[in-house]
Write an enzyme that holds these catalytic residues in place. Structure first.
Site, short mmCIF file in Angstrom:
data_model
loop_
_atom_site.label_atom_id
_atom_site.label_comp_id
_atom_site.label_asym_id
_atom_site.label_seq_id
_atom_site.Cartn_x
_atom_site.Cartn_y
_atom_site.Cartn_z
N ASP A 1 -73.22 -53.30 -30.55
CA ASP A 1 -72.39 -53.22 -29.26
C ASP A 1 -73.28 -52.71 -27.98
O ASP A 1 -73.68 -51.37 -28.04
CB ASP A 1 -71.09 -52.26 -29.20
CG ASP A 1 -70.36 -52.32 -27.87
OD1 ASP A 1 -70.66 -53.10 -26.83
OD2 ASP A 1 -69.37 -51.54 -27.61
N THR B 1 -71.69 -57.88 -29.21
CA THR B 1 -70.59 -57.66 -28.62
C THR B 1 -70.79 -57.30 -27.22
O THR B 1 -70.22 -56.26 -26.97
CB THR B 1 -69.56 -57.18 -29.52
OG1 THR B 1 -70.22 -55.68 -29.51
CG2 THR B 1 -69.20 -57.87 -30.82
N ASN C 1 -70.09 -57.09 -22.78
CA ASN C 1 -69.14 -57.62 -21.88
C ASN C 1 -69.84 -58.42 -20.85
O ASN C 1 -71.23 -58.54 -21.08
CB ASN C 1 -68.35 -56.46 -21.32
CG ASN C 1 -69.50 -55.40 -20.63
OD1 ASN C 1 -70.45 -55.78 -20.01
ND2 ASN C 1 -69.08 -54.16 -20.74
N GLU D 1 -73.12 -56.80 -19.33
CA GLU D 1 -73.99 -56.59 -20.29
C GLU D 1 -74.94 -57.81 -20.79
O GLU D 1 -76.07 -57.88 -20.94
CB GLU D 1 -73.54 -55.76 -21.68
CG GLU D 1 -72.92 -54.57 -21.18
CD GLU D 1 -72.13 -53.85 -22.25
OE1 GLU D 1 -72.04 -52.69 -22.14
OE2 GLU D 1 -71.47 -54.64 -23.16
N SER E 1 -65.25 -59.61 -22.83
CA SER E 1 -64.51 -59.72 -21.49
C SER E 1 -65.36 -60.55 -20.50
O SER E 1 -66.19 -59.85 -20.24
CB SER E 1 -64.04 -58.39 -21.04
OG SER E 1 -64.98 -57.28 -20.88
N PRO F 1 -52.20 -54.33 -15.88
CA PRO F 1 -52.61 -53.63 -14.56
C PRO F 1 -52.80 -52.14 -14.97
O PRO F 1 -52.03 -51.40 -14.54
CB PRO F 1 -51.35 -53.77 -14.13
CG PRO F 1 -50.22 -54.01 -14.71
CD PRO F 1 -50.53 -54.74 -15.87
N GLY G 1 -63.66 -51.12 -25.60
CA GLY G 1 -64.98 -51.95 -26.06
C GLY G 1 -65.33 -51.40 -27.15
O GLY G 1 -65.64 -52.32 -28.14
N ASP G 2 -65.24 -50.28 -27.69
CA ASP G 2 -65.69 -49.63 -28.84
C ASP G 2 -64.86 -50.17 -29.95
O ASP G 2 -65.08 -50.44 -31.15
CB ASP G 2 -65.73 -48.00 -28.81
CG ASP G 2 -66.46 -47.54 -27.79
OD1 ASP G 2 -67.59 -48.24 -27.50
OD2 ASP G 2 -66.08 -46.68 -27.01
#
Length: 371
Positions: free
Chosen positions: A186, A217, A219, A222, A256, A288, A295-296
């Protein structure tokens, strides 16, 4: 016999037992006596120490060290070395990744790249940062005890070039023990246009880390940093995945990406060099609220489920996303029950309370294949 001004000294033929002060290293003044008797006395003491060392060695051989069962009898899933951040309170980094992987059946050994009191979104935080030499010291300690056989390496937040360089040495070391090691990376660089790490880490990831990773992985932000490609459409996302495949990883998951007002996960699995990758997307329901540690957690779930479905990245991603969504809904509901508006601040995820959704998720988010 006796000597004037001295105490009685045993004859050389008499077998001596070592006095307590000899083995304990005490400094005791010796009486004046003929040198032949003193030489005999010291020789007998040396023999006594040698006999004691031999007895201890035999005793150690008889009491063999028990095996490490996670190595001797590995689980059906595997053994993971996870190098990530750690917080005492809250769930980010290893705190967000280790427990889910354990629920999915893995033995997990965490190394904390940082150890903070809480995540950095709080007004203050305190703690320590592990440096590269300290990381390597831990690896050498594992190696000295034959504990370096891992099926997976998972890395997350890394804050310096020196530490990342040592991580690359760890990858080489682990693959020298297990050439089939799966490295899930990541590349925590930033999010939503904000860089979390020094700028010079980007080139190290591009040139050295991406080529040795099995699964990547990033986002949206990144993957833009790693490829230099602006992601404004699904086609851009697929092109970025292909660029990363060409650099090394077999599996790429953009966890994402906000594209045309839709939140998407874009996955790509290149099973063979001569074949095009199998690519898909999952539309992620928007909640919301802003959460820390997601993410982890997502990367840990992708590791866990892709291990169970190694040739079906779509199913692994469906399970990971569905599990995460159930956990986030529970988190929002619990904050509301506590009388807090979840849209006003970043939220700590309800990890422990969601273990059923982690272990046995219901698939609510389906993958759509690209033709």
């Amino acid at each position: 016999m006796t000597v004037a001004g001295a105490i009685a000294v045993p004859t050389p033929s008499l077998r001596l037992s070592c006095p307590p002060w000899w083995s304990r290293g005490w400094s005791v003044p010796l009486p004046r006596a003929p040198s032949c008797y003193l030489r005999s006395f010291f020789r007998e003491g040396e023999r006594w120490l040698l006999r004691r060392r031999r007895r201890r060695k035999r005793r150690g051989a008889a009491m063999a060290r028990p095996p490490v069962l996670s190595v001797a009898l590995p689980s059906n899933t595997g053994r993971v070395l996870s190098i990530q951040s750690h917080t005492v309170q809250g769930y980010v980094g290893n705190k967000s990744a280790v427990f889910p992987l354990q629920l999915l059946g893995f033995d997990v050994d965490p190394i904390n790249s940082v150890q903070f009191s809480n995540h950095t979104g709080y007004p203050t935080f305190r703690g320590q940062v592990l440096n590269g030499s300290q990381l390597w010291d831990l690896i050498e300690g594992l190696e000295e005890n034959d504990l370096l056989h891992y099926t997976h390496l998972l890395t997350g937040y890394i804050g310096s070039v020196s530490f990342l360089t040592t991580v690359l040495q760890v990858v080489d070391k682990l693959r020298s023990v297990n050439p089939d090691l799966v490295y899930v990376c990541d590349p925590v660089l930033g999010d939503e246009g904000k860089l979390y790490v020094p700028q010079d880490l980007i080139s190290v990831y591009q040139r050295k880390v991406v080529p040795v990773a099995t699964m990547l992985t990033p986002n949206q932000f990144e993957v833009e940093l790693l490829t230099g490609l602006r992601i404004t459409s699904e086609e851009d996302g697929l092109k970025a995945c292909n660029m990363l495949h060409n650099a090394g990883p077999q599996k790429v998951v953009i966890t994402s990406a906000l594209i045309e007002a839709k939140l998407l996960l874009i996955g790509s699995h290149k099973k063979a060099k001569e074949q095009p990758p199998e690519q898909f997307k999952i539309e992620i329901p928007k909640i919301p609220a802003y959460f820390t540690g997601t993410g982890d957690l997502t990367t840990a779930l992708l590791l866990g489920w892709s291990n169970k479905y190694p040739d079906n990245l779509e199913t692994a991603a469906e399970l990971a996303v569905s599990s995460l969504q159930a956990l986030l809904r529970r988190t929002v509901e619990d904050y509301k029950r506590a009388g807090f508006d979840p849209s006003t601040s970043s939220l700590e995820i309800r990890l422990i309370q969601s273990q059923d959704e982690i272990r046995s998720p219901e698939i609510t988010c389906k993958a759509v294949k690209y033709s």
